[in-house]
Design a protein around this motif. Structure first.
Motif, PDB file in Angstrom:
ATOM      1  N   PHE A  93       0.750  -1.208  -0.070  1.00 15.98           N
ATOM      2  CA  PHE A  93       0.035   0.088  -0.128  1.00 15.98           C
ATOM      3  C   PHE A  93       0.708   1.338  -0.014  1.00 15.98           C
ATOM      4  O   PHE A  93       1.758   1.358   0.734  1.00 15.98           O
ATOM      5  CB  PHE A  93      -0.898   0.078   1.211  1.00 15.98           C
ATOM      6  CG  PHE A  93      -1.848  -1.191   1.363  1.00 15.98           C
ATOM      7  CD1 PHE A  93      -2.870  -1.120   0.705  1.00 15.98           C
ATOM      8  CD2 PHE A  93      -1.552  -2.328   2.257  1.00 15.98           C
ATOM      9  CE1 PHE A  93      -3.850  -2.271   0.825  1.00 15.98           C
ATOM     10  CE2 PHE A  93      -2.327  -3.257   2.329  1.00 15.98           C
ATOM     11  CZ  PHE A  93      -3.542  -3.314   1.568  1.00 15.98           C
ATOM     12  N   PRO A 107      -4.279   3.940   3.638  1.00 16.79           N
ATOM     13  CA  PRO A 107      -3.507   2.994   2.827  1.00 16.79           C
ATOM     14  C   PRO A 107      -4.260   3.100   1.348  1.00 16.79           C
ATOM     15  O   PRO A 107      -5.485   3.024   1.433  1.00 16.79           O
ATOM     16  CB  PRO A 107      -3.539   1.766   3.513  1.00 16.79           C
ATOM     17  CG  PRO A 107      -4.830   1.831   4.168  1.00 16.79           C
ATOM     18  CD  PRO A 107      -4.870   3.348   4.854  1.00 16.79           C
ATOM     19  N   TRP A 129      -3.998   1.378  -2.651  1.00 12.96           N
ATOM     20  CA  TRP A 129      -3.279   0.208  -3.170  1.00 12.96           C
ATOM     21  C   TRP A 129      -2.144   0.646  -4.165  1.00 12.96           C
ATOM     22  O   TRP A 129      -2.225   1.766  -4.816  1.00 12.96           O
ATOM     23  CB  TRP A 129      -4.420  -0.524  -4.233  1.00 12.96           C
ATOM     24  CG  TRP A 129      -5.202  -1.322  -3.418  1.00 12.96           C
ATOM     25  CD1 TRP A 129      -6.784  -1.072  -3.511  1.00 12.96           C
ATOM     26  CD2 TRP A 129      -5.121  -2.571  -2.781  1.00 12.96           C
ATOM     27  NE1 TRP A 129      -7.281  -1.849  -2.784  1.00 12.96           N
ATOM     28  CE2 TRP A 129      -6.414  -2.807  -2.267  1.00 12.96           C
ATOM     29  CE3 TRP A 129      -4.147  -3.384  -2.620  1.00 12.96           C
ATOM     30  CZ2 TRP A 129      -6.587  -4.015  -1.881  1.00 12.96           C
ATOM     31  CZ3 TRP A 129      -4.253  -4.552  -1.714  1.00 12.96           C
ATOM     32  CH2 TRP A 129      -5.608  -4.828  -1.488  1.00 12.96           C
ATOM     33  N   SER A 186      -9.125  -0.507   0.079  1.00 14.58           N
ATOM     34  CA  SER A 186      -8.129  -0.974   0.539  1.00 14.58           C
ATOM     35  C   SER A 186      -7.830  -0.476   1.811  1.00 14.58           C
ATOM     36  O   SER A 186      -6.975  -1.232   2.871  1.00 14.58           O
ATOM     37  CB  SER A 186      -6.889   0.010  -0.293  1.00 14.58           C
ATOM     38  OG  SER A 186      -7.182   1.333   0.014  1.00 14.58           O
ATOM     39  N   TRP A 187      -8.589   0.456   2.681  1.00 19.62           N
ATOM     40  CA  TRP A 187      -8.516   0.795   3.955  1.00 19.62           C
ATOM     41  C   TRP A 187      -8.885  -0.493   4.629  1.00 19.62           C
ATOM     42  O   TRP A 187      -8.540  -0.648   5.740  1.00 19.62           O
ATOM     43  CB  TRP A 187      -9.538   2.093   4.163  1.00 19.62           C
ATOM     44  CG  TRP A 187      -9.629   2.395   5.702  1.00 19.62           C
ATOM     45  CD1 TRP A 187      -8.556   2.955   6.484  1.00 19.62           C
ATOM     46  CD2 TRP A 187     -10.519   2.265   6.469  1.00 19.62           C
ATOM     47  NE1 TRP A 187      -9.071   2.943   7.819  1.00 19.62           N
ATOM     48  CE2 TRP A 187     -10.215   2.612   7.789  1.00 19.62           C
ATOM     49  CE3 TRP A 187     -11.858   1.311   6.268  1.00 19.62           C
ATOM     50  CZ2 TRP A 187     -11.009   2.619   8.906  1.00 19.62           C
ATOM     51  CZ3 TRP A 187     -12.624   1.309   7.438  1.00 19.62           C
ATOM     52  CH2 TRP A 187     -12.179   1.768   8.713  1.00 19.62           C
ATOM     53  N   ALA A 216      -6.311  -3.331   4.414  1.00 21.71           N
ATOM     54  CA  ALA A 216      -4.900  -3.124   5.321  1.00 21.71           C
ATOM     55  C   ALA A 216      -5.576  -3.204   6.855  1.00 21.71           C
ATOM     56  O   ALA A 216      -4.792  -3.633   7.813  1.00 21.71           O
ATOM     57  CB  ALA A 216      -4.833  -1.686   4.852  1.00 21.71           C
ATOM     58  N   ARG A 226      -3.641  -6.108   9.784  1.00 23.11           N
ATOM     59  CA  ARG A 226      -2.891  -5.713  10.889  1.00 23.11           C
ATOM     60  C   ARG A 226      -2.932  -6.438  11.993  1.00 23.11           C
ATOM     61  O   ARG A 226      -3.867  -6.987  12.443  1.00 23.11           O
ATOM     62  CB  ARG A 226      -3.467  -4.199  11.217  1.00 23.11           C
ATOM     63  CG  ARG A 226      -2.794  -3.221  10.258  1.00 23.11           C
ATOM     64  CD  ARG A 226      -3.365  -1.814  10.475  1.00 23.11           C
ATOM     65  NE  ARG A 226      -3.072  -0.850   9.551  1.00 23.11           N
ATOM     66  CZ  ARG A 226      -3.490   0.449   9.402  1.00 23.11           C
ATOM     67  NH1 ARG A 226      -4.021   1.033  10.499  1.00 23.11           N
ATOM     68  NH2 ARG A 226      -3.021   1.203   8.560  1.00 23.11           N
TER      69      ARG A 226
END
Length: 250
Positions: free
Chosen positions: A142, A192, A194, A242-243, A246, A250
């Motif tokens: 990212f 974040p 891509w 993408s958020w 991500a 985590r």
């Protein structure tokens, strides 16, 4: 009395293959396109300015790949590319939107442009520092924040929409100013997004991907403005995806 002849041989000048200069030539061409876009915007030729910024974006996607392909990556080329990005995706879109949108909202519109451009240069500075700090072979899935080229295209979304539906009244100037500021803040955010280099597909889907790419390219050539508008909206949707991804890893 004659002086003794020098026994030192003249230094041989180093030769440089011209093809190794090709990436830098592409970067310089992108700078010329960005500068011409600013001129067109000042002259009121909005269509020509948008087209030149799009050309600069195309060149931006080529110069780095050519440098890696030809193994001619240099610190000078990297700095030149960063300066070109600031001009093409920061200054040029800012001037374009200022001359196109803010006829009655000059002061407030200029503040929005300044915020957007400053956010763009901060985004590029953070990217450069991150590149220098990375260890060799490190891969990033990212980006942090919206990259400068994507930010420029998102900022020009009101222009794309106006070209698509020319009979629809223009979006109010305060809304465009707030939108520009929002795009600038997205570039320096920690959201974040891509990295295209990290995206993969299954081998059996390669043909479907190629057909889809041809369809998108044909749409851009046949209906450029509505296609660019849809791509901008799709990018916003991709940011949300993408958020979420991500956050889950985590």
């Amino acid at each position: 009395m004659t002086e003794p002849r020098s026994t030192e041989r003249p230094r041989r000048r180093a030769e440089l293959p011209l093809i190794t200069l090709l990436p830098n030539l592409v970067t310089v061409a992108a700078i010329c396109a960005g500068l011409s876009a600013i001129r067109f915007a000042i002259e009121g030729n909005t269509l020509g300015a948008v087209q030149l910024i799009l050309v600069a974006g195309l060149f931006d996607g080529l110069d780095g790949r050519l440098a890696r392909m030809l193994k001619s990556e240099t610190p000078l080329g990297a700095e030149l590319d960063s300066l070109a990005d600031f001009l093409n995706f920061g200054v040029a879109p800012g001037i374009l939107l200022y001359t196109w949108a803010f006829g009655d909202l000059r002061n407030e519109g200029w503040i929005a442009v300044v915020i957007y451009v400053v956010c763009c240069v901060m985004r590029l500075a953070r990217f450069n520092v991150g590149n220098k700090a990375e260890t060799a072979g490190a891969s990033k899935r990212f980006f942090t924040g919206v990259p400068a080229p994507a930010g420029a295209f998102l900022a020009m979304l009101p222009v794309f929409v106006s070209f698509t539906w020319s009979r629809v009244p223009l979006v109010p100037e305060p809304v465009i100013a707030l939108y520009m500021v929002a795009v600038g803040l997205l570039m320096i955010s920690r959201i974040p997004t891509w990295s295209l280099k990290s995206l993969t597909i299954y081998r059996e889907n390669a043909r479907v991907f190629l057909v889809g790419f041809v369809a998108v390219l044909a749409a851009l050539l046949s209906f450029p403005w509505i296609s660019l508008s849809i791509l901008c909206l799709a990018y916003f949707a991709g940011m949300a995806w993408s958020w979420r991804v991500a956050k889950s890893i985590r």
